[in-house]
Design a protein around this motif. Structure first.
Motif, short mmCIF file in Angstrom:
data_model
loop_
_atom_site.label_atom_id
_atom_site.label_comp_id
_atom_site.label_asym_id
_atom_site.label_seq_id
_atom_site.Cartn_x
_atom_site.Cartn_y
_atom_site.Cartn_z
N ASP A 141 16.50 -4.23 3.15
CA ASP A 141 16.08 -2.81 2.96
C ASP A 141 15.06 -2.92 1.72
O ASP A 141 13.74 -2.46 1.74
N ALA A 142 15.43 -3.82 0.66
CA ALA A 142 14.67 -3.84 -0.39
C ALA A 142 13.49 -4.64 -0.14
O ALA A 142 12.40 -4.39 -0.72
N LYS A 143 13.49 -5.33 0.56
CA LYS A 143 12.24 -6.00 1.02
C LYS A 143 11.25 -5.04 1.70
O LYS A 143 10.04 -5.28 1.60
N LEU A 144 11.56 -4.25 2.78
CA LEU A 144 10.88 -3.27 3.36
C LEU A 144 10.06 -2.34 2.01
O LEU A 144 8.90 -2.08 2.26
N ALA A 145 11.19 -1.91 1.19
CA ALA A 145 10.40 -1.04 0.29
C ALA A 145 9.38 -1.81 -0.61
O ALA A 145 8.56 -1.26 -1.00
N GLU A 146 9.94 -2.97 -0.84
CA GLU A 146 8.90 -3.80 -1.84
C GLU A 146 7.71 -3.94 -1.20
O GLU A 146 6.44 -3.95 -1.80
N TYR A 151 1.79 -3.21 -1.35
CA TYR A 151 0.75 -2.70 -1.00
C TYR A 151 -0.08 -1.53 -1.95
O TYR A 151 -1.27 -1.49 -1.90
N GLN A 152 0.61 -0.84 -2.14
CA GLN A 152 0.42 0.19 -3.07
C GLN A 152 -0.53 -0.31 -4.44
O GLN A 152 -1.35 0.13 -4.76
N ARG A 153 0.14 -1.38 -4.96
CA ARG A 153 -0.55 -2.03 -5.90
C ARG A 153 -1.83 -2.62 -5.65
O ARG A 153 -2.93 -2.42 -6.20
N TYR A 154 -2.02 -3.13 -4.26
CA TYR A 154 -3.09 -3.59 -3.71
C TYR A 154 -4.15 -2.50 -3.68
O TYR A 154 -5.22 -2.47 -4.04
N VAL A 155 -3.51 -1.26 -3.15
CA VAL A 155 -4.51 -0.25 -2.83
C VAL A 155 -5.22 0.33 -4.10
O VAL A 155 -6.30 0.53 -4.21
N ARG A 156 -4.20 0.31 -5.12
CA ARG A 156 -4.86 0.72 -6.66
C ARG A 156 -5.85 -0.10 -7.03
O ARG A 156 -6.81 0.25 -7.84
N SER A 157 -5.64 -1.33 -6.97
CA SER A 157 -6.57 -2.01 -7.46
C SER A 157 -7.84 -2.09 -6.94
O SER A 157 -9.05 -2.15 -7.37
N GLN A 158 -7.72 -2.03 -5.40
CA GLN A 158 -9.15 -1.73 -4.80
C GLN A 158 -9.81 -0.37 -5.01
O GLN A 158 -11.00 -0.40 -5.04
N THR A 159 -9.09 0.49 -5.18
CA THR A 159 -9.68 1.96 -5.25
C THR A 159 -10.42 1.98 -6.71
O THR A 159 -11.36 2.78 -6.88
N ALA A 259 -5.57 8.23 -2.01
CA ALA A 259 -4.97 7.24 -1.34
C ALA A 259 -3.84 6.46 -2.53
O ALA A 259 -2.87 5.98 -2.12
N ASN A 260 -4.43 6.67 -3.86
CA ASN A 260 -3.40 6.25 -4.76
C ASN A 260 -2.04 6.57 -4.61
O ASN A 260 -1.08 5.90 -5.22
N GLU A 261 -2.01 7.82 -4.26
CA GLU A 261 -0.62 8.25 -4.10
C GLU A 261 0.20 8.03 -2.90
O GLU A 261 1.23 8.33 -2.62
N GLU A 262 -0.67 7.44 -1.91
CA GLU A 262 -0.10 7.37 -0.49
C GLU A 262 0.65 6.16 -0.34
O GLU A 262 0.44 5.09 -1.19
N ARG A 263 1.66 6.39 0.18
CA ARG A 263 2.84 5.02 0.56
C ARG A 263 2.83 4.98 1.76
O ARG A 263 3.47 5.56 2.59
N LEU A 264 2.43 3.67 2.19
CA LEU A 264 2.46 3.34 3.57
C LEU A 264 3.84 2.75 3.98
O LEU A 264 4.24 1.79 3.11
N SER A 265 4.25 3.18 5.20
CA SER A 265 5.69 2.41 5.64
C SER A 265 5.34 1.11 6.23
O SER A 265 4.11 0.97 6.52
N PRO A 266 6.11 0.35 6.39
CA PRO A 266 5.96 -1.03 6.87
C PRO A 266 5.42 -0.84 8.26
O PRO A 266 4.38 -1.75 8.47
N VAL A 267 5.71 -0.07 9.01
CA VAL A 267 4.92 0.06 10.26
C VAL A 267 3.50 0.42 10.14
O VAL A 267 2.67 0.00 10.86
N GLN A 268 3.31 1.47 9.17
CA GLN A 268 1.93 1.61 8.86
C GLN A 268 1.06 0.43 8.56
O GLN A 268 -0.12 0.32 8.68
N LEU A 269 1.72 -0.44 7.63
CA LEU A 269 1.02 -1.62 7.35
C LEU A 269 0.77 -2.42 8.37
O LEU A 269 -0.33 -2.96 8.62
N GLY A 270 1.90 -2.71 9.26
CA GLY A 270 1.46 -3.41 10.37
C GLY A 270 0.39 -2.92 11.16
O GLY A 270 -0.47 -3.60 11.63
N LYS A 308 -5.19 -9.19 5.82
CA LYS A 308 -4.36 -10.05 4.97
C LYS A 308 -3.47 -9.51 4.14
O LYS A 308 -2.26 -9.69 3.75
N ALA A 309 -4.00 -8.64 3.17
CA ALA A 309 -3.03 -8.05 2.21
C ALA A 309 -2.04 -7.27 2.80
O ALA A 309 -0.80 -7.14 2.30
N ALA A 310 -2.20 -6.45 3.94
CA ALA A 310 -1.12 -5.58 4.45
C ALA A 310 -0.08 -6.46 4.78
O ALA A 310 0.90 -6.13 4.83
#
Lengths: 383, 418
Positions: A141-146, A151-159, A259-270, A308-310
């Protein structure tokens, strides 16, 4: 962009209402991040040039690390810390020559790589980084949360870079500097294309920013990147484009704040990774996306990086649940990159209309080959 | 590209018109062996057995629709290619029996996963779907270590006069012929096989066909090609067991052992100049084929299945069946008895932008050795056939079709790779 706003499936969003997480990485955006506690280790100096990437140390204790990256080269650079499979632990973008920026990142014990990317392209100049200490294996579960955090870290760097580069592009348009604006157009779009799955969640903003002329609804004005693209390449006159440029900047800032506030679920990432590949298959291979500038291959490369990041964010979960799938995806990403690399032109890419039909088919084949295993990711992470 | 001989054909006048006969396009053979009682082909929507000594889709009674696809192999990994052939065989065995491509099917999987069947054939019967695989000459290069397994009979076809072949719709490392009585079933099969193959193969070209232009059993009525002539009157048929052994199936000693029980497949996409043909007088049309348009009888005869008599002369002393007529040039008596099992389909790929139908015949012929069968026959036709004024060969394919898959433990091409 898509012809219809995408609603990324929210099915497993609930899977994420989980324990908060060890590694909440620092905001790597503008070098203004705050630390998340943990042992201070002092700043690690990184000297980046066009051909070298000297990191002061290759071994660290686990905890929060601050890299202080100085660009001593002539090209704009980026600095990354990657976990296995190029999962971004932290990155700082858009370090212009002469500037120093900090990257603050939380690193659990493990083996990592550092990378400078002069010119902001390619795999970058890599170096090893070993983080010692007690490695706490994450629960599933922790891996899913991570994955979501990662990905949020990634999004913030890109935005952060998206706002900066779009500002430069908009400024050039408003100043009537056509050649400068043309040069900046594909660079600004790179950051947009990398995080498009997030942007598309905001269905009303996406078409304003990235709508192509034919998909703009009746009664709606043709605005955004592609409108300016047309002004630059077809009309060859941007004297009236100022208001459009200002609106693009406003819209980009608005979507970035969301977008910076958005948190994508693992399914959304896939699904996001898959949708980026679908974007390539339908819009970039055909040259529809950047039909005036023919800079489609820039978007193509950015979509691949974003996908690739997702996937990288999901990697620890995928490794546990379907290692074969990870292997297949890795092989196919490598194949896409090798194939795309044939069309590099300096720090950028050849125009779409310079590729032969056979070359485009080859790209289409490797994208299809990658998209099939990527389409199985969402099911694998929710298994 | 063509030698025009219309003048003499027109001169032939009505000589042939009164006669009756059977027409056929492309290669033709004469008298069928006396036909035993036709085998039951089962209901038109039932299944055709997938396993057997020979692949289905060759002597199988011709279905009404075709989707033919040619792939290039894009992996260099021999094991991956073998895996693909195994996966394809399993999916083909399922789909030909009316099942979905994968075990979970179109709606049986998890909601987060893409379905393992694409779903457009849900609820449709097997529709006598057959899937037939062939290996092209290019598969036997250095990539997969098959160079020493290449049959001599798979030698590249020569260039024939008048050929206007487009490489983009010719050749291929692997082909699959999907035939069914429901076009949706055939398309579904090809689509799912292509999907399974992503990353290992890439679709090079594909062709849809309709309205079979041959018969492969005496029980079927002879259909017509888009020139309006009956086609396949004297095709090799599954009842001709002696001829099938002699002309169709590769026998031990013919070449590499992995091909025993298989056969060779030649495809030619033959574009028809429909509009100019339609303006040609009936007598010319019949003289070109050497048969009557209505009944399909050889000129000078009255019934479709009457024996062809090439010696008959008209009142002007010229042969009733002209020297450059299609049936005369293609006839097996001119080619040492060489015959073909034809299994072609009409095609219409819409229009060509110049107001003309983009249409013709997708010619498919199975045989024991193209060097002794298709090549000499097509040489004669390409050189002299009066029909050449109205047709153009725009694509070509040559494939070695291995023998049938014996059972669930076997797979397409197993003998080739062991």
């Amino acid at each position: 962009m898509r012809t219809t706003p995408t609603t990324v499936s929210l099915v497993a969003a609930g899977a994420l209402a989980l324990a908060a997480l060890t590694a909440c990485g620092g905001d790597s955006g503008g070098g203004t991040a705050s630390t998340a506690g943990g042992a201070a280790t002092g700043k690690i100096a990184v000297s980046a040039t066009d051909t070298t990437c000297d990191v002061a140390t290759t071994e660290l204790p686990a905890g929060t690390a601050t890299f202080s990256v100085t660009n001593n080269g002539t090209k704009v650079t980026e600095f990354y810390v990657y976990a296995a499979g190029d999962r971004v632990m932290g990155e700082v973008e858009n370090i212009v020559p002469g500037l120093t920026r900090d990257l603050i990142v939380e690193l659990p014990a493990g083996v990592y790589e550092t990378a400078c990317k002069p010119g902001m392209v390619g795999k970058g100049i890599r170096g090893p980084l070993k983080v010692t200490g007690e490695a706490k294996p994450l629960t599933s579960d922790a891996k899913l949360a991570e994955a979501t955090e990662s990905y949020q870290r990634y999004v913030r760097s890109q935005t952060a870079a998206l706002v900066e580069k779009t500002q430069e592009f908009v400024d050039a348009v408003k100043a009537g500097k056509i050649e400068e604006a043309k040069r900046l157009y594909p660079i600004a779009r790179t950051y947009w294309e990398r995080i498009e799955p997030v942007a598309e969640i905001f269905g009303d903003l996406d078409p304003k920013i990235d709508g192509r002329e034919e998909v703009v609804e009746e009664g709606m004005e043709f605005t955004g990147y592609h409108r300016l693209e047309k002004d630059l390449w077809v009309k060859k006159d941007v004297s009236d484009s100022g208001p459009i440029a200002d609106r693009l900047m406003e819209d980009v800032k608005l979507i970035v704040s969301k977008a910076n506030e958005e948190r994508l679920s693992p399914v959304q990432l896939g699904n996001g990774a898959k949708s980026l590949l679908d974007e390539i298959a339908t819009g970039k291979i055909t040259g529809e996306e950047d039909r005036y500038s023919h800079t489609d291959l820039w978007d193509f490369a950015a979509n691949i990086e974003g996908a690739k990041a997702a996937i990288a964010a999901l990697r620890p979960v995928l490794e546990e649940r379907d290692p074969e799938l990870v292997k297949e995806i890795d092989e196919n990403f490598a194949r896409v990159e090798r194939t795309l690399e044939k069309h590099r032109d300096g720090d950028g890419w050849k125009p779409h209309n310079e590729l032969s039909k056979a070359e485009l088919k080859e790209l289409s084949d490797v994208i299809n080959a990658l998209a099939e295993p990527v389409s199985r990711v969402s099911a694998a992470v929710t298994r | 590209m063509t030698v025009i001989k219309r003048r003499r054909l027109l001169g032939l006048g009505a000589a042939g018109v009164a006669a009756a006969g059977a027409g056929a396009f492309a290669i033709r053979s004469a008298v069928t062996e006396s036909a035993p009682a036709p085998r039951s082909e089962g209901p038109a929507d039932g299944p055709v057995p997938f396993y057997g000594e020979h692949q289905a889709g060759i002597v199988t009674p011709m279905q009404d629709h075709l989707h033919f696809v040619a792939f290039d192999v894009i992996t260099d990994d021999r094991d991956k290619l073998i895996e693909l052939l195994q996966e394809w065989t399993a999916a083909a065995a399922r789909m030909t029996q009316g099942k979905e491509a994968g075990a979970l099917g179109a709606v049986g999987g998890r909601p987060e996963a893409p379905p393992d069947d694409t779903g457009e054939a849900l609820g449709l019967p097997p529709s006598r779907l057959t899937l037939t695989i062939g290996f092209g000459p290019s598969l036997f290069d250095e990539r997969f270590g098959l160079a020493d397994r290449k049959p001599a009979a798979l030698a590249p076809l020569p260039r024939f006069p008048g050929d206007d072949l487009d490489p983009a719709i010719s050749g291929g490392d692997i082909c699959i012929q999907a035939c069914a009585n429901d076009p949706q079933v055939a398309v579904h099969a090809v689509r799912n096989l292509a999907r399974i193959g992503f990353g290992r193969v890439s679709v090079r070209w594909s062709q849809l066909g309709f309205g079979r232009t041959s018969t492969t059993t005496a029980a079927q009525a002879t259909p017509r090609n888009l020139f309006g002539f009956k086609d396949g009157t004297n095709n090799l048929k599954l009842e001709d067991e002696r001829l099938l052994r002699e002309q169709l199936w590769v026998a031990p000693g013919d070449g590499p052992g992995w091909m025993t029980g298989g056969c060779y497949l030649v495809t030619r996409k033959i574009r028809m100049n429909i509009e100019t043909w339609d303006r040609a007088p009936l007598a010319e049309q019949e003289a070109i084929f050497g048969r009557t348009k209505g009944e399909g009888a050889p000129l000078g005869k009255s019934r479709e299945f009457d024996e062809i008599d090439f010696d008959l002369k008209g009142p002007d002393g010229e042969p009733l069946i002209p020297a450059d007529s299609h049936i005369r040039l293609a006839h097996h008596t001119r080619h040492g008895g060489a015959r073909l099992l034809r299994r072609g389909y009409n095609y219409v790929d819409g229009s060509d932008g110049l107001g003309r139908l983009d249409a013709g015949l997708f010619f498919i012929a199975f045989q024991r050795d193209p060097r002794r069968q298709f090549v000499p026959i097509q040489r004669a036709l390409a050189r002299e056939d009066a029909l050449n004024e109205y047709i153009k060969h725009v694509s070509s394919g040559l494939f070695a079709c291995p023998p049938g898959v014996r059972d669930a433990g076997d797979h397409w091409g197993r003998a080739l790779f062991t």
